[in-house]
Design an enzyme around this catalytic site. Structure first.
Site, mmCIF file in Angstrom:
data_model
loop_
_atom_site.group_PDB
_atom_site.id
_atom_site.type_symbol
_atom_site.label_atom_id
_atom_site.label_comp_id
_atom_site.label_asym_id
_atom_site.label_seq_id
_atom_site.Cartn_x
_atom_site.Cartn_y
_atom_site.Cartn_z
ATOM 1 N NE ARG A 166 -6.820 -46.325 65.152
ATOM 2 C CZ ARG A 166 -6.482 -46.049 66.540
ATOM 3 N NH1 ARG A 166 -7.382 -45.213 67.324
ATOM 4 N NH2 ARG A 166 -5.454 -46.316 67.060
ATOM 5 C CB SER A 217 -3.317 -49.972 60.889
ATOM 6 O OG SER A 217 -2.220 -50.074 61.473
ATOM 7 C CD GLU A 287 -7.102 -47.919 61.423
ATOM 8 O OE1 GLU A 287 -6.831 -48.868 62.269
ATOM 9 O OE2 GLU A 287 -6.616 -46.880 61.414
HETATM 10 C C1 LIG Z 1 2.421 -43.865 57.616
HETATM 11 C C2 LIG Z 1 1.022 -43.812 58.228
HETATM 12 C C3 LIG Z 1 1.020 -44.105 59.566
HETATM 13 C C4 LIG Z 1 -0.336 -43.841 60.153
HETATM 14 N N1 LIG Z 1 -0.310 -44.182 61.568
HETATM 15 C C5 LIG Z 1 -1.442 -44.037 62.339
HETATM 16 C C6 LIG Z 1 -1.571 -44.438 63.718
HETATM 17 O O1 LIG Z 1 -0.633 -44.495 64.469
HETATM 18 N N2 LIG Z 1 -2.816 -44.088 64.531
HETATM 19 C C7 LIG Z 1 -3.965 -43.850 63.574
HETATM 20 O O2 LIG Z 1 -5.034 -43.716 64.131
HETATM 21 N N3 LIG Z 1 -3.924 -43.944 62.302
HETATM 22 C C8 LIG Z 1 -2.608 -43.914 61.630
HETATM 23 N N4 LIG Z 1 -2.678 -43.512 60.211
HETATM 24 C C9 LIG Z 1 -3.929 -43.421 59.587
HETATM 25 C C10 LIG Z 1 -4.398 -41.914 59.134
HETATM 26 O O3 LIG Z 1 -3.022 -41.315 59.200
HETATM 27 C C11 LIG Z 1 -5.486 -41.497 60.275
HETATM 28 O O4 LIG Z 1 -6.611 -42.250 60.269
HETATM 29 C C12 LIG Z 1 -5.623 -40.158 60.115
HETATM 30 O O5 LIG Z 1 -6.420 -39.363 61.208
HETATM 31 C C13 LIG Z 1 -6.505 -39.668 58.720
HETATM 32 O O6 LIG Z 1 -6.531 -38.401 58.364
HETATM 33 P P1 LIG Z 1 -6.780 -37.808 56.836
HETATM 34 O O7 LIG Z 1 -6.881 -36.295 57.021
HETATM 35 O O8 LIG Z 1 -5.522 -38.333 56.401
HETATM 36 O O9 LIG Z 1 -8.044 -38.338 56.590
HETATM 37 P P2 LIG Z 1 -8.585 -38.887 55.144
HETATM 38 O O10 LIG Z 1 -7.812 -40.142 54.964
HETATM 39 O O11 LIG Z 1 -8.386 -38.093 54.083
HETATM 40 O O12 LIG Z 1 -9.977 -39.179 55.384
HETATM 41 C C14 LIG Z 1 -10.450 -40.373 56.325
HETATM 42 C C15 LIG Z 1 -11.911 -40.250 56.451
HETATM 43 O O13 LIG Z 1 -12.098 -39.181 57.329
HETATM 44 C C16 LIG Z 1 -13.275 -38.178 56.550
HETATM 45 N N5 LIG Z 1 -12.913 -36.917 56.656
HETATM 46 C C17 LIG Z 1 -11.568 -36.165 56.708
HETATM 47 N N6 LIG Z 1 -11.694 -35.092 57.122
HETATM 48 C C18 LIG Z 1 -13.074 -34.606 57.176
HETATM 49 C C19 LIG Z 1 -13.591 -33.652 57.876
HETATM 50 N N7 LIG Z 1 -12.994 -32.174 57.912
HETATM 51 N N8 LIG Z 1 -15.062 -33.787 58.143
HETATM 52 C C20 LIG Z 1 -15.433 -34.989 57.866
HETATM 53 N N9 LIG Z 1 -15.098 -36.116 57.537
HETATM 54 C C21 LIG Z 1 -13.814 -35.989 57.190
HETATM 55 C C22 LIG Z 1 -13.050 -38.708 54.920
HETATM 56 O O14 LIG Z 1 -14.347 -38.547 54.320
HETATM 57 C C23 LIG Z 1 -12.645 -40.334 55.398
HETATM 58 O O15 LIG Z 1 -13.777 -40.981 55.359
HETATM 59 C C24 LIG Z 1 -1.498 -43.571 59.441
HETATM 60 C C25 LIG Z 1 -1.260 -43.743 58.217
HETATM 61 C C26 LIG Z 1 -0.009 -43.582 57.492
HETATM 62 C C27 LIG Z 1 0.018 -43.453 56.091
#
Ligand SMILES: Cc1cc2nc3c(=O)[nH]c(=O)nc-3n(C[C@H](O)[C@H](O)[C@H](O)COP(=O)(O)OP(=O)(O)OC[C@H]3O[C@@H](n4cnc5c(N)ncnc54)[C@H](O)[C@@H]3O)c2cc1C
Length: 297
Positions: A166, A217, A287
């Site tokens: 992560r 998480s 996380e």
């Molecule tokens: C129901 C549910 C289940 C999930 N299951 C998992 C799982 O199994 N495994 C797991 O690892 N995670 C899981 N997650 C967490 C999440 O989905 C992941 O961490 C996902 O990769 C985050 O992507 P996002 O686009 O939503 O990022 P955001 O939440 O929008 O951003 C997260 C971080 O990334 C940065 N960021 C986003 N896009 C960019 C970009 N283009 N350039 C630079 N920085 C950027 C943001 O500034 C922020 O700091 C889950 C979440 C939910 C709600």
């Protein structure tokens, strides 16, 4: 680019999966790389802080006025798949479930696990999202980025991104992810791939509060332990602060059960950390990323 492509005083709460957020002074959703670059330059030239969000699925945004520009990548969703070579070129806003399903339909193996992660490709690279031993970094060839300060565009190879559990070097640099090149195993059995992908989503829905507002998480698993087990052992399932509740289905999930504020959620995170530290002597590292807080991300 003369037209105004950002909004002012924009409410971010519907842009996070936990449905909590503040008001962004400026907000934009670029549709392509040219608009994205322009916005980053605009913020720099006007001395505004520029923060990037994807699908907001790993994000707690403080319910305050967020100064500067917030850019959401969700409309940058070009996806090119070469079924013969297994090479995929995708923009930062492509959603992982879209990618996972498209890979399976094109006979490409290696992305079936990602179907249940409701985030963008950019967010997944930044977070090194994954499940078990699988993570997106394994399939990455290179990432195209813009330097938030110099506006320079460059390609970075996977080996230079320090991926760990992560964690990636994006969490401590000024680089914004625009797109990525990935590699998957071609010539897989279509029927098996589609079935496995569907089944992975089914398992996710059966084991996590998938349809309730959450950000996945909350804490990273400590070495040789599980955050969910540590929280569960203390009997904290269902414990609430205001409208924020520890899920009764999965103890490492906080759900927004009734109009939670960012303060409720932040306080619940702190209470869990304190209780686990006092009773188990273990520090739980979040996380989830914080925006608009002083918390050291
Ligand atoms: C129901 C549910 C289940 C999930 N299951 C998992 C799982 O199994 N495994 C797991 O690892 N995670 C899981 N997650 C967490 C999440 O989905 C992941 O961490 C996902 O990769 C985050 O992507 P996002 O686009 O939503 O990022 P955001 O939440 O929008 O951003 C997260 C971080 O990334 C940065 N960021 C986003 N896009 C960019 C970009 N283009 N350039 C630079 N920085 C950027 C943001 O500034 C922020 O700091 C889950 C979440 C939910 C709600």
């Amino acid at each position: 680019m003369k037209e105004k492509i950002f909004s002012e005083n924009f409410n971010l709460s519907s842009y996070t999966t936990i449905k909590v957020g503040g008001i962004a002074e400026y907000f934009a959703e670029p549709r392509n790389i040219a608009e994205f670059s322009y916005l980053i330059k605009w913020a720099n030239l006007n001395k505004r802080k520029c923060q990037i969000i994807g699908a907001g699925s790993n994000l707690l945004i403080n319910n305050i006025f967020i100064k500067g520009l917030v850019i959401c990548t969700k409309k940058m969703k070009s996806l090119k798949i070469d079924p013969c070579s297994g090479i995929v070129e995708a923009e930062a806003g492509v959603m992982l479930p879209t990618l996972s399903n498209a890979l399976a339909k094109n006979g490409l193996q290696g992305g079936e696990w990602a179907v249940g992660i409701p985030g963008t490709l950019g967010g997944a690279i930044y977070m090194n999202a994954g499940t078990g031993n699988l993570s997106l970094s394994k399939n990455l060839i290179s990432v195209q980025v813009i330097n938030n300060k110099t506006h320079e565009k460059l390609d970075i190879e996977r080996k230079d991104l320090n991926f760990e559990y992560r964690s990636s070097s994006f969490q401590s640099n000024n680089l914004v992810i625009i797109s990525a090149k990935l590699n998957f195993e071609p010539n897989g059995n279509l029927e098996t791939l589609i079935r496995t992908t569907k089944n992975n989503l089914k398992i996710k829905k059966e084991t996590q509060p998938y349809h309730l507002p959450s950000f996945g998480s909350v804490f990273k698993n400590p070495k040789n332990n599980y955050a969910a087990k540590l929280i569960d052992d203390l009997g904290l399932k269902g414990f609430k602060v205001g409208g924020a509740e520890i899920s009764t289905m999965h103890s490492n999930f906080i759900i927004n059960s009734s109009a939670a504020s960012s303060k409720d959620i932040y306080e619940l995170i702190t209470v869990i950390q304190q209780k686990v530290q006092q009773n188990k002597g273990i520090y739980l590292q979040p996380e989830v990323r914080m925006l608009g807080f002083d918390y050291p991300n």
